[in-house]
Design an enzyme around this catalytic site. Structure first.
Site, PDB file in Angstrom:
ATOM      1  N   ASP A  23     -15.184  16.956  97.084  1.00 15.82           N
ATOM      2  CA  ASP A  23     -15.334  17.264  98.509  1.00 15.82           C
ATOM      3  C   ASP A  23     -14.585  18.547  98.872  1.00 15.82           C
ATOM      4  OD1 ASP A  23     -16.223  16.860 101.073  1.00 15.82           O
ATOM      5  OD2 ASP A  23     -14.720  15.336 101.578  1.00 15.82           O
ATOM      6  N   ASN A  59     -16.036  21.700  99.557  1.00 19.80           N
ATOM      7  CA  ASN A  59     -16.656  22.996  99.199  1.00 19.80           C
ATOM      8  C   ASN A  59     -16.883  23.874 100.432  1.00 19.80           C
ATOM      9  OD1 ASN A  59     -16.871  22.027  96.621  1.00 19.80           O
ATOM     10  ND2 ASN A  59     -19.092  21.725  96.671  1.00 19.80           N
ATOM     11  N   GLY A  60     -17.430  23.267 101.474  1.00 13.32           N
ATOM     12  CA  GLY A  60     -17.792  24.019 102.676  1.00 13.32           C
ATOM     13  C   GLY A  60     -16.562  24.604 103.355  1.00 13.32           C
ATOM     14  N   HIS A  64     -20.430  25.715  97.448  1.00 14.63           N
ATOM     15  CA  HIS A  64     -21.203  24.877  96.518  1.00 14.63           C
ATOM     16  C   HIS A  64     -21.380  25.596  95.176  1.00 14.63           C
ATOM     17  CE1 HIS A  64     -21.675  22.116  99.716  1.00 14.63           C
ATOM     18  NE2 HIS A  64     -22.549  22.825 100.402  1.00 14.63           N
ATOM     19  N   SER A 107     -25.051  13.049  98.188  1.00 15.81           N
ATOM     20  CA  SER A 107     -25.188  11.643  98.575  1.00 15.81           C
ATOM     21  C   SER A 107     -26.509  11.402  99.307  1.00 15.81           C
ATOM     22  CB  SER A 107     -24.023  11.235  99.484  1.00 15.81           C
ATOM     23  OG  SER A 107     -24.204  11.768 100.789  1.00 15.81           O
ATOM     24  N   TRP A 158     -28.603  14.436 103.160  1.00 14.30           N
ATOM     25  CA  TRP A 158     -29.867  14.995 103.681  1.00 14.30           C
ATOM     26  C   TRP A 158     -29.744  15.368 105.151  1.00 14.30           C
ATOM     27  CZ3 TRP A 158     -33.319  16.226 100.085  1.00 14.30           C
ATOM     28  CH2 TRP A 158     -33.358  15.487  98.898  1.00 14.30           C
ATOM     29  N   LEU A 216     -18.355  13.370  75.512  1.00 16.49           N
ATOM     30  CA  LEU A 216     -18.153  13.071  76.934  1.00 16.49           C
ATOM     31  C   LEU A 216     -19.463  12.673  77.617  1.00 16.49           C
ATOM     32  CD1 LEU A 216     -16.278  13.311  79.540  1.00 16.49           C
ATOM     33  CD2 LEU A 216     -17.299  15.575  79.815  1.00 16.49           C
ATOM     34  N   ARG A 239     -11.527   8.520 102.219  1.00 16.64           N
ATOM     35  CA  ARG A 239     -12.576   7.501 102.375  1.00 16.64           C
ATOM     36  C   ARG A 239     -13.476   7.549 101.138  1.00 16.64           C
ATOM     37  NH1 ARG A 239     -13.323  11.087 106.616  1.00 16.64           N
ATOM     38  NH2 ARG A 239     -14.809  12.737 106.134  1.00 16.64           N
ATOM     39  N   ILE A 240     -14.344   6.556 101.064  1.00 16.50           N
ATOM     40  CA  ILE A 240     -15.151   6.360  99.855  1.00 16.50           C
ATOM     41  C   ILE A 240     -16.558   6.934 100.011  1.00 16.50           C
ATOM     42  CG2 ILE A 240     -16.037   4.585  98.254  1.00 16.50           C
ATOM     43  CD1 ILE A 240     -12.965   4.910  98.197  1.00 16.50           C
TER      44      ILE A 240
HETATM   45  C1  IPE Z   1     -19.176  12.849  99.926  1.00 19.32           C
HETATM   46  O1  IPE Z   1     -18.751  13.937 100.668  1.00 19.32           O
HETATM   47  C2  IPE Z   1     -20.387  13.208  99.130  1.00 19.32           C
HETATM   48  C3  IPE Z   1     -20.178  14.189  98.063  1.00 19.32           C
HETATM   49  C4  IPE Z   1     -19.044  14.716  97.700  1.00 19.32           C
HETATM   50  C5  IPE Z   1     -21.364  14.569  97.361  1.00 19.32           C
HETATM   51  P1  IPE Z   1     -19.198  14.143 102.199  1.00 19.32           P
HETATM   52  O2  IPE Z   1     -18.547  15.404 102.654  1.00 19.32           O
HETATM   53  O3  IPE Z   1     -20.657  14.031 102.328  1.00 19.32           O
HETATM   54  O4  IPE Z   1     -18.540  12.864 102.905  1.00 19.32           O
HETATM   55  P2  IPE Z   1     -18.181  12.599 104.424  1.00 19.32           P
HETATM   56  O5  IPE Z   1     -19.413  12.884 105.225  1.00 19.32           O
HETATM   57  O6  IPE Z   1     -17.062  13.527 104.792  1.00 19.32           O
HETATM   58  O7  IPE Z   1     -17.749  11.159 104.456  1.00 19.32           O
HETATM   59  C1  IPE Z   2     -18.797  18.522  98.972  1.00 19.92           C
HETATM   60  O1  IPE Z   2     -18.312  19.503  99.822  1.00 19.92           O
HETATM   61  C2  IPE Z   2     -20.190  18.822  98.458  1.00 19.92           C
HETATM   62  C3  IPE Z   2     -21.242  17.989  99.079  1.00 19.92           C
HETATM   63  C4  IPE Z   2     -21.036  16.964  99.853  1.00 19.92           C
HETATM   64  C5  IPE Z   2     -22.614  18.353  98.797  1.00 19.92           C
HETATM   65  P1  IPE Z   2     -18.725  19.533 101.352  1.00 19.92           P
HETATM   66  O2  IPE Z   2     -19.976  20.309 101.488  1.00 19.92           O
HETATM   67  O3  IPE Z   2     -18.750  18.165 101.919  1.00 19.92           O
HETATM   68  O4  IPE Z   2     -17.536  20.361 101.991  1.00 19.92           O
HETATM   69  P2  IPE Z   2     -16.784  20.052 103.355  1.00 19.92           P
HETATM   70  O5  IPE Z   2     -16.283  18.643 103.231  1.00 19.92           O
HETATM   71  O6  IPE Z   2     -17.792  20.203 104.440  1.00 19.92           O
HETATM   72  O7  IPE Z   2     -15.695  21.050 103.383  1.00 19.92           O
HETATM   73 MG    MG Z   3     -17.367  16.966 102.754  1.00 17.80          MG
END
Ligand code: IPE
Ligand code: IPE
Ligand code: MG
Length: 234
Positions: free
Chosen positions: A12, A14-15, A29, A57, A61, A123, A185-186
């Site tokens: 989590d 990346n953005g 990403h 996930s 979408w 692996l 969180r999960i």
């Molecule tokens: C969980 O991250 C899914 C992935 C890392 C692929 P999200 O960024 O989508 O989760 P939430 O929305 O913060 O719970």
């Molecule tokens: C995880 O990073 C990658 C995906 C869920 C696809 P995010 O894209 O959720 O990055 P944040 O959480 O918005 O920083």
């Molecule tokens: Mg995220």
């Protein structure tokens, strides 16, 4: 060192990592996908046998068309760049999720990666793409029900029997679940498989998650007392 066969990571942040540098979210990403290679190699060298990564996930979408479209193109970039190296290293790629709902070109790249590496014994690099744990459990229950109706299964199903219907069939349970970027969180990840996993939430975003951070996580894990419902080991 305490045995740690299976590590799962919610990749989590990346953005936010990209935006903090004035870059578009997609740059995060891209950096994150390159980091999958770095961490897979490090994990394998640290003795981990199963590395299960959350890439997209069933809820993702909801994001913009542009962001989703970009993520859907990343597997082609990623496997073109690294597949040969993964094969040379003996890694086996498993992709978990409902692949038939992905763009056909993305589905093909992912299925090819599985097919090309299926005989490997190094692996297990498991990438969860269009994966949601509630959906996985629901599909498993439907599959089991269909087997019962077809006379291929009876009602004496136990936990080990049910696991065979999950997308992680044949994998050991998760020993350690790590989530990056400070969120605790999960998010619908491996709900069945983490029943007794140790949980670690680290502040680093996924692109900043280095082999040293992984080492720190394993070090922390080695101090945990896993009791599985029993009593403390003294
Ligand atoms: C969980 O991250 C899914 C992935 C890392 C692929 P999200 O960024 O989508 O989760 P939430 O929305 O913060 O719970
Ligand atoms: C995880 O990073 C990658 C995906 C869920 C696809 P995010 O894209 O959720 O990055 P944040 O959480 O918005 O920083
Ligand atoms: Mg995220």
């Amino acid at each position: 060192m305490k045995e740690c066969r299976h590590v799962a990571i919610i990749m989590d942040g990346n953005g936010r990592w990209a935006q903090a540098q004035g870059l578009p979210r997609t740059a995060g990403h891209l950096a994150g996908s390159d980091n999958v290679r770095t961490i897979a190699i490090a994990a394998s060298e640290m003795g981990i046998q199963y590395l299960t990564l959350y890439a997209f996930s069933t809820e993702n979408w909801k994001r913009s068309k542009d962001e989703v479209g970009y993520i859907m193109k990343l597997p082609a970039y990623f496997f073109k760049k690294y597949m040969q190296e993964f094969l040379d290293r003996g890694y086996r790629m498993n992709i978990l999720g409902e692949l038939d709902a992905l763009p056909p070109a993305t589905e093909k790249v992912l299925k090819d990666a599985m097919e090309e590496s299926k005989k490997n014994t190094g692996l297990n690099l498991n990438i969860c793409m269009n994966y949601g744990s509630q959906r996985e459990i629901l599909l498993a229950a439907k599959h089991y029900a269909a087997d019962v109706l077809a006379g291929k299964a009876d009602l004496n199903l136990d936990e080990a029997g049910f696991e065979k219907y999950l997308m992680t069939a044949g994998f050991p349970p998760v020993d350690l679940l790590i989530r990056t970027s400070g969120e605790e969180r999960i998010s619908n990840y491996l709900l069945w498989q983490i029943a007794y996993a140790e949980l670690e939430f680290v502040p680093e975003s996924w692109p900043e998650f280095t082999p040293d951070v992984l080492k720190r996580c394993l070090e922390e894990y080695s101090h945990r007392d896993r009791r599985f419902g029993g009593v403390k080991n003294v």
